[in-house]
Motif scaffolding. Structure first.
Motif, PDB file in Angstrom:
ATOM      1  N   VAL A  86       0.862  -1.179   0.000  1.00 20.24           N
ATOM      2  CA  VAL A  86       0.000   0.000   0.000  1.00 20.24           C
ATOM      3  C   VAL A  86       0.896   1.226   0.000  1.00 20.24           C
ATOM      4  CG1 VAL A  86      -1.733   1.310   1.282  1.00 20.24           C
ATOM      5  CG2 VAL A  86      -1.811  -1.192   1.283  1.00 20.24           C
ATOM      6  N   ARG A  87       0.592   2.131  -0.900  1.00 20.42           N
ATOM      7  CA  ARG A  87       1.290   3.419  -0.976  1.00 20.42           C
ATOM      8  C   ARG A  87       0.206   4.492  -0.947  1.00 20.42           C
ATOM      9  NH1 ARG A  87       3.674   4.222  -6.657  1.00 20.42           N
ATOM     10  NH2 ARG A  87       5.064   2.576  -5.986  1.00 20.42           N
ATOM     11  N   PHE A  88       0.409   5.526  -0.146  1.00 22.05           N
ATOM     12  CA  PHE A  88      -0.539   6.640  -0.154  1.00 22.05           C
ATOM     13  C   PHE A  88       0.231   7.943  -0.034  1.00 22.05           C
ATOM     14  CE2 PHE A  88      -0.088   5.576   4.310  1.00 22.05           C
ATOM     15  CZ  PHE A  88       0.035   6.811   4.918  1.00 22.05           C
ATOM     16  N   TYR A  89      -0.383   8.980  -0.540  1.00 19.68           N
ATOM     17  CA  TYR A  89       0.244  10.299  -0.467  1.00 19.68           C
ATOM     18  C   TYR A  89      -0.828  11.370  -0.629  1.00 19.68           C
ATOM     19  CZ  TYR A  89       0.112   9.708  -5.559  1.00 19.68           C
ATOM     20  OH  TYR A  89      -0.295   9.468  -6.845  1.00 19.68           O
ATOM     21  N   PHE A  90      -0.445  12.572  -0.271  1.00 19.11           N
ATOM     22  CA  PHE A  90      -1.310  13.733  -0.417  1.00 19.11           C
ATOM     23  C   PHE A  90      -0.682  14.688  -1.420  1.00 19.11           C
ATOM     24  CE2 PHE A  90      -2.148  12.282   3.898  1.00 19.11           C
ATOM     25  CZ  PHE A  90      -3.523  12.303   3.950  1.00 19.11           C
ATOM     26  N   GLU A  91      -1.483  15.259  -2.288  1.00 21.28           N
ATOM     27  CA  GLU A  91      -1.029  16.350  -3.153  1.00 21.28           C
ATOM     28  C   GLU A  91      -1.676  17.613  -2.619  1.00 21.28           C
ATOM     29  OE1 GLU A  91      -1.638  15.843  -7.339  1.00 21.28           O
ATOM     30  OE2 GLU A  91      -0.206  14.187  -7.440  1.00 21.28           O
ATOM     31  N   THR A  92      -0.849  18.637  -2.433  1.00 20.51           N
ATOM     32  CA  THR A  92      -1.344  19.901  -1.908  1.00 20.51           C
ATOM     33  C   THR A  92      -1.601  20.868  -3.048  1.00 20.51           C
ATOM     34  OG1 THR A  92      -0.108  19.560   0.140  1.00 20.51           O
ATOM     35  CG2 THR A  92      -0.831  21.799  -0.327  1.00 20.51           C
ATOM     36  N   LYS A  93      -2.755  21.490  -2.992  1.00 25.44           N
ATOM     37  CA  LYS A  93      -3.143  22.490  -3.987  1.00 25.44           C
ATOM     38  C   LYS A  93      -3.576  23.745  -3.244  1.00 25.44           C
ATOM     39  CE  LYS A  93      -4.656  18.935  -7.118  1.00 25.44           C
ATOM     40  NZ  LYS A  93      -5.586  18.446  -8.061  1.00 25.44           N
ATOM     41  N   THR A  94      -3.409  24.881  -3.898  1.00 24.09           N
ATOM     42  CA  THR A  94      -3.841  26.145  -3.310  1.00 24.09           C
ATOM     43  C   THR A  94      -5.078  26.640  -4.032  1.00 24.09           C
ATOM     44  OG1 THR A  94      -1.562  26.713  -2.756  1.00 24.09           O
ATOM     45  CG2 THR A  94      -3.157  28.505  -2.760  1.00 24.09           C
ATOM     46  N   LYS A  95      -6.091  26.933  -3.259  1.00 21.35           N
ATOM     47  CA  LYS A  95      -7.336  27.493  -3.783  1.00 21.35           C
ATOM     48  C   LYS A  95      -7.495  28.870  -3.139  1.00 21.35           C
ATOM     49  CE  LYS A  95     -12.285  26.950  -3.370  1.00 21.35           C
ATOM     50  NZ  LYS A  95     -13.358  26.235  -2.679  1.00 21.35           N
ATOM     51  N   TYR A  96      -8.011  29.803  -3.895  1.00 25.35           N
ATOM     52  CA  TYR A  96      -8.228  31.133  -3.345  1.00 25.35           C
ATOM     53  C   TYR A  96      -9.696  31.292  -3.008  1.00 25.35           C
ATOM     54  CZ  TYR A  96      -3.481  32.206  -4.459  1.00 25.35           C
ATOM     55  OH  TYR A  96      -2.118  32.188  -4.481  1.00 25.35           O
ATOM     56  N   GLU A  97      -9.941  31.675  -1.774  1.00 27.82           N
ATOM     57  CA  GLU A  97     -11.298  31.857  -1.281  1.00 27.82           C
ATOM     58  C   GLU A  97     -11.536  33.351  -1.091  1.00 27.82           C
ATOM     59  OE1 GLU A  97     -12.501  31.096   3.035  1.00 27.82           O
ATOM     60  OE2 GLU A  97     -13.132  29.258   1.996  1.00 27.82           O
ATOM     61  N   SER A  98     -12.620  33.830  -1.667  1.00 25.15           N
ATOM     62  CA  SER A  98     -12.923  35.255  -1.487  1.00 25.15           C
ATOM     63  C   SER A  98     -13.991  35.398  -0.423  1.00 25.15           C
ATOM     64  CB  SER A  98     -13.378  35.877  -2.805  1.00 25.15           C
ATOM     65  OG  SER A  98     -14.531  35.248  -3.281  1.00 25.15           O
ATOM     66  N   ARG A  99     -13.861  36.447   0.344  1.00 29.52           N
ATOM     67  CA  ARG A  99     -14.799  36.714   1.426  1.00 29.52           C
ATOM     68  C   ARG A  99     -15.339  38.125   1.278  1.00 29.52           C
ATOM     69  NH1 ARG A  99     -13.207  34.117   7.013  1.00 29.52           N
ATOM     70  NH2 ARG A  99     -12.977  31.999   6.284  1.00 29.52           N
ATOM     71  N   GLY A 100     -16.508  38.277   1.804  1.00 30.60           N
ATOM     72  CA  GLY A 100     -17.110  39.608   1.783  1.00 30.60           C
ATOM     73  C   GLY A 100     -17.840  39.842   0.472  1.00 30.60           C
ATOM     74  N   PHE A 101     -18.127  41.078   0.212  1.00 33.45           N
ATOM     75  CA  PHE A 101     -18.830  41.425  -1.022  1.00 33.45           C
ATOM     76  C   PHE A 101     -18.230  42.698  -1.578  1.00 33.45           C
ATOM     77  CE2 PHE A 101     -21.284  44.778   1.024  1.00 33.45           C
ATOM     78  CZ  PHE A 101     -21.299  44.370   2.347  1.00 33.45           C
ATOM     79  N   THR A 102     -18.586  42.991  -2.797  1.00 34.28           N
ATOM     80  CA  THR A 102     -18.028  44.176  -3.447  1.00 34.28           C
ATOM     81  C   THR A 102     -19.025  45.318  -3.357  1.00 34.28           C
ATOM     82  OG1 THR A 102     -18.940  43.585  -5.598  1.00 34.28           O
ATOM     83  CG2 THR A 102     -16.730  42.769  -5.086  1.00 34.28           C
ATOM     84  N   TYR A 103     -18.485  46.506  -3.414  1.00 36.73           N
ATOM     85  CA  TYR A 103     -19.309  47.707  -3.448  1.00 36.73           C
ATOM     86  C   TYR A 103     -19.222  48.260  -4.859  1.00 36.73           C
ATOM     87  CZ  TYR A 103     -18.700  47.400   1.583  1.00 36.73           C
ATOM     88  OH  TYR A 103     -18.688  46.958   2.876  1.00 36.73           O
ATOM     89  N   GLY A 104     -20.303  48.664  -5.391  1.00 36.00           N
ATOM     90  CA  GLY A 104     -20.285  49.212  -6.742  1.00 36.00           C
ATOM     91  C   GLY A 104     -21.031  50.536  -6.792  1.00 36.00           C
ATOM     92  N   LEU A 105     -20.622  51.363  -7.704  1.00 35.51           N
ATOM     93  CA  LEU A 105     -21.252  52.666  -7.885  1.00 35.51           C
ATOM     94  C   LEU A 105     -21.252  52.976  -9.374  1.00 35.51           C
ATOM     95  CD1 LEU A 105     -22.253  55.416  -6.776  1.00 35.51           C
ATOM     96  CD2 LEU A 105     -19.851  56.104  -6.689  1.00 35.51           C
TER      97      LEU A 105
END
Length: 182
Positions: A86-105
């Motif tokens: 048995v061989r196991f491993y993890f691959e790490t990935k980066t995901k960008y999470e956005s928070r909040g909301f934008t203001y528009g005018l």
């Protein structure tokens, strides 16, 4: 009235299809169609995998794999006596999470205008994808592999990580051995 009952049946079918699509598996497996799966009886972790320092997640994966392999009828043994490693491993990935909301005018009520908006805060989230492989000890070839579609994230607490790993490994081994109708 007949058209109304036909509409109800159609809505029920659509609801059923949506429900079943939500039950899609969170793992993917692949295998060597020429491998002699019926002849395998024992397993061990691939030499070298036990030599390194184990992380908490490594211990969780080992526990889940041990349980799954025992349920399949495999005996855990020394690496030099095993049919499968048995061989196991993890691959790490980066995901960008956005928070909040934008203001528009926006200005002007015509085909032309001026707009201004703010960008939401984005922060990187590290995600780990789990891979499990079974290696034939004679040929030294991977004969089966499973990978998770669900990721482990840094936000998960210890119990959630344990439960997620156990569920992912169990789901992988539901599709083992290949061709089994489980």
């Amino acid at each position: 009235m007949r058209q109304m009952s036909g509409s109800i049946v159609m809505m029920a079918l659509v609801a059923l299809a949506l429900t079943l699509s939500g039950c899609a598996t969170n793992v993917v497996t692949d295998y060597d169609s020429q491998a002699p799966f019926a002849s395998y009886e024992s397993f061990a972790y691939e030499p070298g995998q036990t030599d390194r320092v184990q992380s908490l997640d490594d211990a969780r994966v080992r526990s889940a794999v041990d349980e799954a392999m025992a349920e399949e009828g495999y005996e855990k043994t020394a690496p030099d006596k095993a049919d499968l490693w048995v061989r196991f491993y993890f691959e790490t990935k980066t995901k960008y999470e956005s928070r909040g909301f934008t203001y528009g005018l926006g200005l002007f009520n015509s085909p032309f205008g001026v707009g201004l908006s703010s960008r939401p805060e984005a922060r990187p989230i590290q995600q780990q994808q789990l891979f499990v492989e079974l290696v034939d000890t004679q040929s030294k070839q991977v004969v089966w592999q499973g990978s998770a579609r669900e990721y482990l994230t840094e936000n998960m607490g210890p119990q959630l990580r344990s439960d997620t790993i156990r569920d992912l490994v169990a789901n992988m081994f539901q599709q083992y051995p290949p061709g089994s109708a489980q």
